[in-house]
Design an enzyme around this catalytic site. Structure first.
Site, short mmCIF file in Angstrom:
data_model
loop_
_atom_site.label_atom_id
_atom_site.label_comp_id
_atom_site.label_asym_id
_atom_site.label_seq_id
_atom_site.Cartn_x
_atom_site.Cartn_y
_atom_site.Cartn_z
N ILE A 53 50.01 42.35 36.18
CA ILE A 53 48.98 43.30 35.80
C ILE A 53 48.27 42.78 34.55
O ILE A 53 48.92 42.46 33.56
CB ILE A 53 49.58 44.69 35.54
CG1 ILE A 53 50.31 45.21 36.79
CG2 ILE A 53 48.51 45.67 35.08
CD1 ILE A 53 51.13 46.47 36.54
N SER A 54 46.93 42.69 34.59
CA SER A 54 46.12 42.27 33.45
C SER A 54 46.52 40.87 32.99
O SER A 54 46.32 39.90 33.72
CB SER A 54 46.22 43.30 32.33
OG SER A 54 45.29 43.03 31.31
N SER A 55 47.11 40.71 31.80
CA SER A 55 47.58 39.40 31.39
C SER A 55 48.55 38.82 32.41
O SER A 55 48.56 37.62 32.68
CB SER A 55 48.26 39.49 30.02
OG SER A 55 48.75 38.24 29.60
N HIS A 104 40.12 49.34 34.11
CA HIS A 104 41.06 48.22 34.01
C HIS A 104 42.48 48.61 34.40
O HIS A 104 43.18 47.84 35.06
CB HIS A 104 41.04 47.67 32.58
CG HIS A 104 41.86 46.44 32.39
ND1 HIS A 104 41.57 45.24 33.01
CD2 HIS A 104 42.99 46.21 31.64
CE1 HIS A 104 42.46 44.33 32.66
NE2 HIS A 104 43.33 44.89 31.82
#
Length: 441
Positions: A167-169, A308
């Site tokens: 997730i994300s990074s 996001h």
């Protein structure tokens, strides 16, 4: 005549016992040699309690001082799959464990979950440095690869069923892992990420504003080349990819979704036009490339009006369906279709020409192809036709020309090259098409 108890055998009886003892020595030696390795694996597995998150130390090479957490279900299967679940910036392995359902799904399906955890102050994974964007280059990907190696050794895991999600990074790291280690990971699922190499920096910064803002745009071929450059010369199967992104993402903006689709369809050697489009849930648009089923080479889910932080309960189950982990069996090969290649050479003195015929023997159309082959030692390509050949020696990739990119089921294309040789004028003996091994004619 039997030897009485308590007496020493003599004559033929002694000779027989000596022979038997001599025959047993090699077997005893083999058992003594192999026993410690088996015991070590058993002890390592026994040291990790089941059904609870456990930290593992001394798991192998770890240049960026990551921490490793693992979850092993009570019902872990023989030769289990391994799932690497990668956290977001400011998060941790335990946060990823608590914030997702992979542990409860592991209870249901018997796989092992590895949770890498960043120790640097930003709590973001390194997806920017030159070291991170090269196979074995150092930094976080090397440490995560060590975690995978530890898990596969300890639980005798199925090395053909190793997966990554984040997730994300962690989504950006999922892209990086699949680029750096295409021979390790069978598939990945990235929630709110960016393409492999998009966040690259050379000044030590962890952040790339142009990428985050979605202003870096490249062609599919350019994105694919960036991913392939992480492991030069590799011509084996490439991991499948599932992509998730919200249209209102204000951290890693939505254009990155389209750029990731470009990259992974090119890496897979499939076209940019979806093979299937549907709406699995209100506000979702799912496109599949190179196939129409649950395990297409590339699957992309766009969430209308979502920002996001898009991950929600229930999505992990869809990840498992894409990976093939909800059926208990191995996932399919990551590339679509089957192929056949026939090759002949015509040699003279120190030169030769080679003619190759590629046939799509599958039922799936191919739109865009790359043929992998290895030239015999001493051969160097000087020119070619029907494809672009790189590099000129060793493990070579022949990439389609614009006029012959499409191969319908049963269709063939003929290509060729001229090469110098130092005595061995044989044709290559093995081929891959978009990463899938072909039958050699």
């Amino acid at each position: 005549m039997p030897t009485p108890t308590g007496t020493t055998p003599t004559g033929p009886h002694r000779a027989l016992l000596v022979a038997l003892f001599g025959a047993l020595l090699p077997l005893l030696a083999a058992l003594l040699v192999t026993a410690p390795a088996a015991t070590a694996r058993t002890e390592a597995a026994d040291a990790v309690p089941t059904a609870t998150l456990t930290e593992v130390t001394d798991f192998g090479t770890n240049p960026s001082n990551l921490r490793m957490y693992v979850y092993v279900p009570d019902s872990v299967t023989a030769h289990p799959a391994v799932l690497v679940a990668v956290h977001w910036c400011t998060g941790s392995g335990p946060d990823m464990y608590n914030g997702t359902e992979y542990d409860t799904l592991a209870d249901q399906y018997g796989f092992v979950v590895v949770y890498p955890s960043v120790t640097r102050s930003s709590k973001c994974f390194d997806v920017s440095s030159p070291q991170a964007l090269k196979r074995g280059g150092g930094s976080d990907p090397v440490g995560i690869k060590s975690m995978v190696d530890w898990a596969t050794r300890t639980y005798d895991a199925d090395t053909g069923r190793v997966f990554a999600t984040g997730i994300s990074s962690g989504a950006m790291m999922t892209n990086v892992l699949l680029g750096d280690y295409p021979d390790v990971f069978a598939a990945g699922a990235a929630f709110s990420g960016v393409p492999f190499g998009c966040f690259a920096t050379t000044d030590g910064s962890e952040w790339n504003s142009a990428c985050a803002q979605g202003t870096i745009t490249r062609t599919p071929q350019q994105w694919g080349d960036i991913a392939r450059a992480a492991h030069p010369g590799y011509t084996g199967p490439r991991p499948r990819m599932q992509l998730w992104h919200g249209t209102e993402d204000d951290v890693l903006r939505y254009p990155n979704f389209g750029e990731m689709i470009k990259q992974w369809t090119n890496v897979q050697g499939v076209g940019q036009t979806p093979a299937a489009t549907d709406t699995p849930q209100s506000g979702w648009t799912r496109t599949r490339y190179g196939g129409t089923g649950d395990r297409a080479p590339v699957e992309a889910i766009s969430l209308q009006g979502v920002g996001h932080n898009l991950y929600a309960n229930g999505m992990a189950a869809r990840v498992l369906t894409f990976f093939g982990l909800d059926s208990g069996g191995p996932a399919p090969q990551p590339q679509p279709g089957a192929c056949k290649v026939t090759a002949t050479t015509n040699a003279w003195n120190t030169g030769l020409t080679a003619s190759l015929t590629i046939t799509n023997t599958s039922t799936t159309p191919i739109n865009g192809w790359r043929l992998g082959l290895t030239l015999p030692a001493g051969q160097t390509i000087t020119n070619g036709w029907g494809a672009t050949y790189t590099p000129a020696t060793g493990a070579v990739t022949a990439t389609n020309a614009s006029y012959n990119a499409a191969l319908a089921p049963g269709a063939s294309v003929s290509i060729g090259y001229q090469a110098n040789h130092s005595g061995n004028s044989a044709a290559p003996g093995a081929f891959t098409l978009n990463g899938t091994a072909c039958t050699a004619g």
